[in-house]
Design a protein around this motif. Structure first.
Motif, PDB file in Angstrom:
ATOM      1  N   LEU A 121      44.323  85.558-123.412  1.00 44.23           N
ATOM      2  CA  LEU A 121      45.150  86.097-122.834  1.00 44.23           C
ATOM      3  C   LEU A 121      45.877  85.631-121.365  1.00 44.23           C
ATOM      4  N   ILE A 122      44.920  84.945-120.876  1.00 50.52           N
ATOM      5  CA  ILE A 122      45.240  84.745-119.502  1.00 50.52           C
ATOM      6  C   ILE A 122      46.446  83.682-119.401  1.00 50.52           C
ATOM      7  N   ILE A 123      46.659  82.735-120.259  1.00 51.59           N
ATOM      8  CA  ILE A 123      47.862  81.900-119.962  1.00 51.59           C
ATOM      9  C   ILE A 123      49.158  82.758-120.343  1.00 51.59           C
ATOM     10  N   PRO A 124      49.145  83.168-121.412  1.00 50.07           N
ATOM     11  CA  PRO A 124      50.478  84.242-121.820  1.00 50.07           C
ATOM     12  C   PRO A 124      50.544  85.030-120.586  1.00 50.07           C
ATOM     13  N   TYR A 126      50.121  84.629-117.343  1.00 48.30           N
ATOM     14  CA  TYR A 126      50.477  84.016-116.200  1.00 48.30           C
ATOM     15  C   TYR A 126      51.640  83.554-116.488  1.00 48.30           C
ATOM     16  N   LEU A 127      52.383  83.235-117.901  1.00 55.29           N
ATOM     17  CA  LEU A 127      53.816  82.810-118.207  1.00 55.29           C
ATOM     18  C   LEU A 127      54.711  84.144-117.999  1.00 55.29           C
ATOM     19  N   ASP A 130      55.169  84.648-114.280  1.00 53.94           N
ATOM     20  CA  ASP A 130      55.712  83.697-113.491  1.00 53.94           C
ATOM     21  C   ASP A 130      57.016  83.763-113.849  1.00 53.94           C
ATOM     22  N   ARG A 131      57.715  84.417-114.846  1.00 51.47           N
ATOM     23  CA  ARG A 131      58.844  84.785-115.345  1.00 51.47           C
ATOM     24  C   ARG A 131      59.527  85.708-114.327  1.00 51.47           C
ATOM     25  N   TYR A 210      36.702  86.911-111.680  1.00 49.51           N
ATOM     26  CA  TYR A 210      37.007  85.801-110.971  1.00 49.51           C
ATOM     27  C   TYR A 210      38.147  85.038-111.711  1.00 49.51           C
ATOM     28  N   LEU A 211      38.128  85.161-113.035  1.00 52.42           N
ATOM     29  CA  LEU A 211      39.214  84.311-113.648  1.00 52.42           C
ATOM     30  C   LEU A 211      40.730  84.928-113.229  1.00 52.42           C
ATOM     31  N   TYR A 214      41.663  84.092-109.823  1.00 48.80           N
ATOM     32  CA  TYR A 214      41.651  82.601-109.510  1.00 48.80           C
ATOM     33  C   TYR A 214      42.831  81.894-110.307  1.00 48.80           C
ATOM     34  N   VAL A 215      43.308  82.288-111.347  1.00 47.10           N
ATOM     35  CA  VAL A 215      44.328  81.623-112.374  1.00 47.10           C
ATOM     36  C   VAL A 215      45.830  82.289-111.463  1.00 47.10           C
ATOM     37  N   LEU A 217      46.298  83.567-108.668  1.00 53.27           N
ATOM     38  CA  LEU A 217      46.632  83.600-107.086  1.00 53.27           C
ATOM     39  C   LEU A 217      46.357  82.293-106.598  1.00 53.27           C
ATOM     40  N   ARG A 218      47.248  81.599-105.863  1.00 46.56           N
ATOM     41  CA  ARG A 218      46.992  80.272-105.334  1.00 46.56           C
ATOM     42  C   ARG A 218      46.835  80.083-103.703  1.00 46.56           C
TER      43      ARG A 218
ATOM     44  N   ALA B  24      53.495  85.562-127.782  1.00 43.82           N
ATOM     45  CA  ALA B  24      53.459  85.231-126.377  1.00 43.82           C
ATOM     46  C   ALA B  24      52.577  84.095-126.197  1.00 43.82           C
ATOM     47  N   ALA B  25      51.715  84.059-127.084  1.00 35.58           N
ATOM     48  CA  ALA B  25      50.558  82.677-126.672  1.00 35.58           C
ATOM     49  C   ALA B  25      51.129  81.422-127.235  1.00 35.58           C
ATOM     50  N   TRP B  48      47.055  70.464-104.495  1.00 33.35           N
ATOM     51  CA  TRP B  48      45.843  71.080-104.980  1.00 33.35           C
ATOM     52  C   TRP B  48      44.613  70.001-104.906  1.00 33.35           C
ATOM     53  N   GLU B  78      45.851  73.303-100.954  1.00 29.11           N
ATOM     54  CA  GLU B  78      45.123  74.365-101.282  1.00 29.11           C
ATOM     55  C   GLU B  78      43.793  74.025-102.150  1.00 29.11           C
ATOM     56  N   GLN B  80      40.908  73.928-104.414  1.00 23.27           N
ATOM     57  CA  GLN B  80      40.590  74.658-105.913  1.00 23.27           C
ATOM     58  C   GLN B  80      38.932  74.571-105.946  1.00 23.27           C
ATOM     59  N   ASN B  84      36.238  76.946-114.005  1.00 19.96           N
ATOM     60  CA  ASN B  84      37.490  77.420-114.760  1.00 19.96           C
ATOM     61  C   ASN B  84      38.810  76.654-114.212  1.00 19.96           C
ATOM     62  N   LYS B  88      42.860  77.184-114.981  1.00 18.23           N
ATOM     63  CA  LYS B  88      44.041  77.467-114.108  1.00 18.23           C
ATOM     64  C   LYS B  88      44.954  76.325-114.108  1.00 18.23           C
ATOM     65  N   ALA B  91      47.243  77.011-117.165  1.00 15.87           N
ATOM     66  CA  ALA B  91      48.476  77.838-116.707  1.00 15.87           C
ATOM     67  C   ALA B  91      49.453  77.513-115.817  1.00 15.87           C
ATOM     68  N   GLY B  95      53.635  76.710-116.352  1.00 17.19           N
ATOM     69  CA  GLY B  95      54.616  77.892-115.568  1.00 17.19           C
ATOM     70  C   GLY B  95      55.517  76.903-114.908  1.00 17.19           C
ATOM     71  N   SER B  96      56.457  77.721-114.035  1.00 14.40           N
ATOM     72  CA  SER B  96      57.588  77.049-113.686  1.00 14.40           C
ATOM     73  C   SER B  96      57.675  76.320-112.367  1.00 14.40           C
TER      74      SER B  96
END
Lengths: 276, 437
Positions: A121-124, A126-127, A130-131, A210-211, A214-215, A217-218, B24-25, B48, B78, B80, B84, B88, B91, B95-96
């Motif tokens: 789920l994490i990547i969907p 994120y997207l 993101d939008r 964590y995951l 981590y994904v 927040l940058r 979505a995936a 990064w 930043e 990293q 994982n 990151k 993703a 993303g954009s």
């Protein structure tokens, strides 16, 4: 008689053994946090951190952004718990008390969504965020945690509410309470243990994550404590003393939280189990 | 509502949920490639780097130098975490607004390059200092279908770190110049110090696949070969098996390391003083001598020699680890990013990385910065005879599935014979590398 006593002694010994086995890793974590570097990976294990040092704690707390990480973690945990409890309680009430089309389907869906693994789920997620421009924001991560906490919270609270006889509320209304009044005076106090149980669950999930953090927040100043804990591992290996000291510090709020709500949690669990 | 109707509705809703999740995936595969490079106004660029890759001093100096050319713009570095990192990156690249510059482990580059996430730098290669002298194997990791998709950043290769005093006490006067001599020296050390039950002459944790590969390569074997677009795992070849058998012999006689353990703690263990040799990166000496976790007293007793080949007088090919610097294809600051990468990959800062950070710099012409350091120059020399893992976008999956560590553990613990273990690993590697993406 003696046989009975023997059996009991056997059970007690077994219980003590299980306790020791479960406690040992925690002891080892705390002890290692106080050990000097040379003693951490010695060939013969050092059972006691003597001579000890506070160096590991100093380096853990001295990591850049530590205080900000603490603040972020606390903020995210509190926001997630408060929002999830409010939403889950209302949703659970609806699912338990009101009859509407697709109610059973809703309840099944709550279970289904929990079966999808986080990694998928994490990547969907994120997207989507993101939008909406919500990555690298605490609001975005709170919403994400809510999506994972809410199904479980609704499911659990629904169980509690279903087990409170409807007649109690009806009796209150016969005695002149409004629906809202019956809700506030009768239902809410009875469900309180359920709320505590759900809060504990949310706390564990969010605090230990964590995951997701981590994904999503940058910026270093927006990160949470889970990421701080991972920063002891670098290109040049892992600083074990720092990891153990950090883990100990990391565990303290969880322990304190448990001590505070422990009594209510236990009464909550049994309340759910024996009624109905 | 009748029961059957209700359950049908349930099924339909559940299906709908599954569909929504599936869509979505899969969605959002095409980036719109909006790269207007010439924007006006101050811009902020994000970099990064991995935790611990460059000393903070060097990063600050690069930023200051970059700022001279771009006084109105800002750079944000930043750091990293390793845990994982691929999730990151997956993703962020999807993303954009991914980071403008990313440090990528050299085995990860092909995955992101194949997905089109990295900017093609072929046209800019000439602007990089030392670009003709870049380390062969790092350049290969940055090359995809003939295009340059990143710049080599730093390298690390392994040699044997040993205790001079222990060698002297065991009567070893000449450093092992062949695999056979390495075996003999290890046996001698075991005979001298072996009564200490904690002693290992050649400390080799079972999962340490980076250090096992030289044995395979030296005997003429390889992990996989590509013929006609298809990959074929070749660890079950007679050559590879001979290499692993030789390694097993060495481990059996002379290593008391955990046969199921990994190498992450080997430096602190070495510092405890019951080990004569480890296979290690150059910078690991710093961990061994670290006053907090190691033992600074060993300073004068440590030295290094390259892992010898079975052919006397030659060295075995070693795995060249390292990192590259890529620029995101979606970056809106291509010009700023390129300038920053050129600085860090250039002579001045590479020299600092080599002297302050103790890493192997990205170009052969810079290797002489270690020339008068008898220790570091050993590692630099090994970089010249180095090899790399298969350049398939799926290689990262082979690593993620722990295929090589599993195989080594089976061999060392004798859960499977060398023949069976290599056969199984080869089959899995073939399947993984050829899996459709």
């Amino acid at each position: 008689m003696t046989r009975k006593r023997l059996t009991r002694a056997g059970y007690n010994t077994a219980a003590v053994l299980v306790l020791l086995v479960t406690l040992f890793p925690i002891y080892w974590m705390v002890a290692t946090g106080f050990k000097r570097g040379v003693d951490i990976l010695s060939f013969e294990p050092r059972w006691l951190p003597i001579p000890g040092t506070l160096e590991n704690y100093r380096s853990a707390i001295g990591k850049p952004h530590f205080l900000q990480d603490v603040r972020n973690s606390v903020l995210v945990v509190i926001a997630t718990i408060v929002i999830s409890l409010a939403l889950a309680f209302l949703a659970a009430l609806a699912a338990a008390r009101f009859r509407f089309r697709g109610r059973a389907a809703l309840v099944v869906m709550l279970i289904v969504v929990q079966m999808v693994p986080l990694e998928a789920l994490i990547i969907p997620i994120y997207l989507m965020l993101d939008r909406a421009g919500q990555t690298d924001r605490l609001a975005g991560i709170i919403v994400t945690y809510l999506t994972f906490v809410l199904p479980f919270a609704i499911w659990t609270l629904r169980g509690f509410i279903v087990n409170i006889p409807e007649e109690l509320e009806e009796a209150a209304m016969v005695d002149g309470c409004t629906r809202a009044g019956a809700f506030r005076r009768i239902l809410f106090p009875l469900v309180a243990p359920g709320l505590v149980a759900t809060a504990v669950f949310s706390f564990i999930l969010v605090w230990n994550d964590y995951l997701i953090a981590y994904v999503l927040l940058r910026s270093p100043e927006k990160q949470t404590l889970g990421i701080w804990l991972a920063s002891f591992t670098t290109n040049h290996g892992t600083e074990w003393g720092g990891v153990m000291a950090g883990s100990t510090l990391f565990a303290i709020p969880a322990v304190v939280f448990f001590l505070l709500v422990q009594r209510r949690l236990v009464s909550g669990l049994t309340a759910g189990a024996v009624k109905g | 509502m009748s029961k059957s109707r209700r359950s049908r509705l349930t099924a339909i809703l559940a299906l709908a949920v599954a569909l929504v999740l599936g869509v979505a995936a899969c969605g959002d595969s095409g980036g719109d490639g909006d790269q207007s490079t010439a924007q006006s106004g101050p811009r902020t660029m994000t970099i990064w780097l991995m935790e611990g890759s460059a000393p903070p001093k060097v990063v600050d100096a690069v930023n200051a130098e970059w700022k001279k050319a771009h006084p109105n713009d800002t750079v944000k570095v930043e750091l990293q975490q390793w845990n994982n990192i691929t999730t990151k990156l997956d993703a962020a690249f999807a993303g954009s607004s991914p980071p403008d510059v990313v440090e990528l482990g050299n085995t990860l580059v092909s995955k992101y390059a194949a997905a089109g996430a990295l900017q093609d730098l072929t046209g800019s290669r000439g602007e990089f200092e030392n670009n003709q002298a870049w380390l062969q194997s790092l350049t290969e990791s940055c090359t995809m279908d003939g295009k340059l998709v990143c710049a080599p950043y730093l390298a690390g290769s392994r040699a044997v770190i040993y205790r001079k005093s222990m060698f002297a006490k065991a009567g070893i006067t000449e450093l092992p110049a062949s695999l056979e001599e390495l075996q003999a020296a290890s046996e001698k050390l075991m005979a001298t110090f072996g009564s200490d039950k904690r002693f290992s002459a050649f400390y080799f944790p079972g999962k340490y696949w980076y250090a096992a590969l030289p044995f395979v390569w030296d005997h003429g074997g390889d992990i996989a070969v590509q013929d006609g677009g298809q990959w074929r795992g070749t660890l079950d070849s007679a050559e590879a098996q001979a290499g692993l058998t030789a390694l097993k012999q060495l481990v059996d006689c002379c290593s008391r390391a955990d046969k199921q353990g990994d190498e992450l703690k080997q430096d602190q263990t070495f510092a405890q003083g019951h080990i004569a040799m480890i296979v290690a990166n150059g910078w690991e000496k710093g961990v061994i001598l670290d006053p907090k976790e190691g033992n600074p007293k060993l300073e004068k007793d440590l030295a290094a020699f390259p892992l010898p080949s079975r052919t006397s007088g030659q060295t075995a090919p070693v795995f060249l680890g390292g990192s590259d610097l890529g620029i995101a294809a979606k970056s809106k600051n291509q010009d700023l990013a390129l300038d920053w990468v050129k600085l860090l990959a250039g002579t001045n800062f590479q020299t600092q990385m080599a002297t302050v950070g103790g890493v192997i710099p990205n170009s052969t012409t810079l290797l002489d910065v270690h020339a008068d350091d008898p220790y570091l120059s050993v590692f630099d020399a090994t970089a010249k005879n180095s090899r790399f893992t298969p350049t398939s976008p799926n290689w990262a999956n082979v690593e993620a599935a722990n295929i090589l560590p599993d195989m080594l553990v089976s061999i060392f613990t004798e859960r499977a014979s060398v023949a069976d273990a290599t056969k199984e690993a080869s089959t899995r590697i073939t399947e993984t590398l050829n899996a459709g993406s």
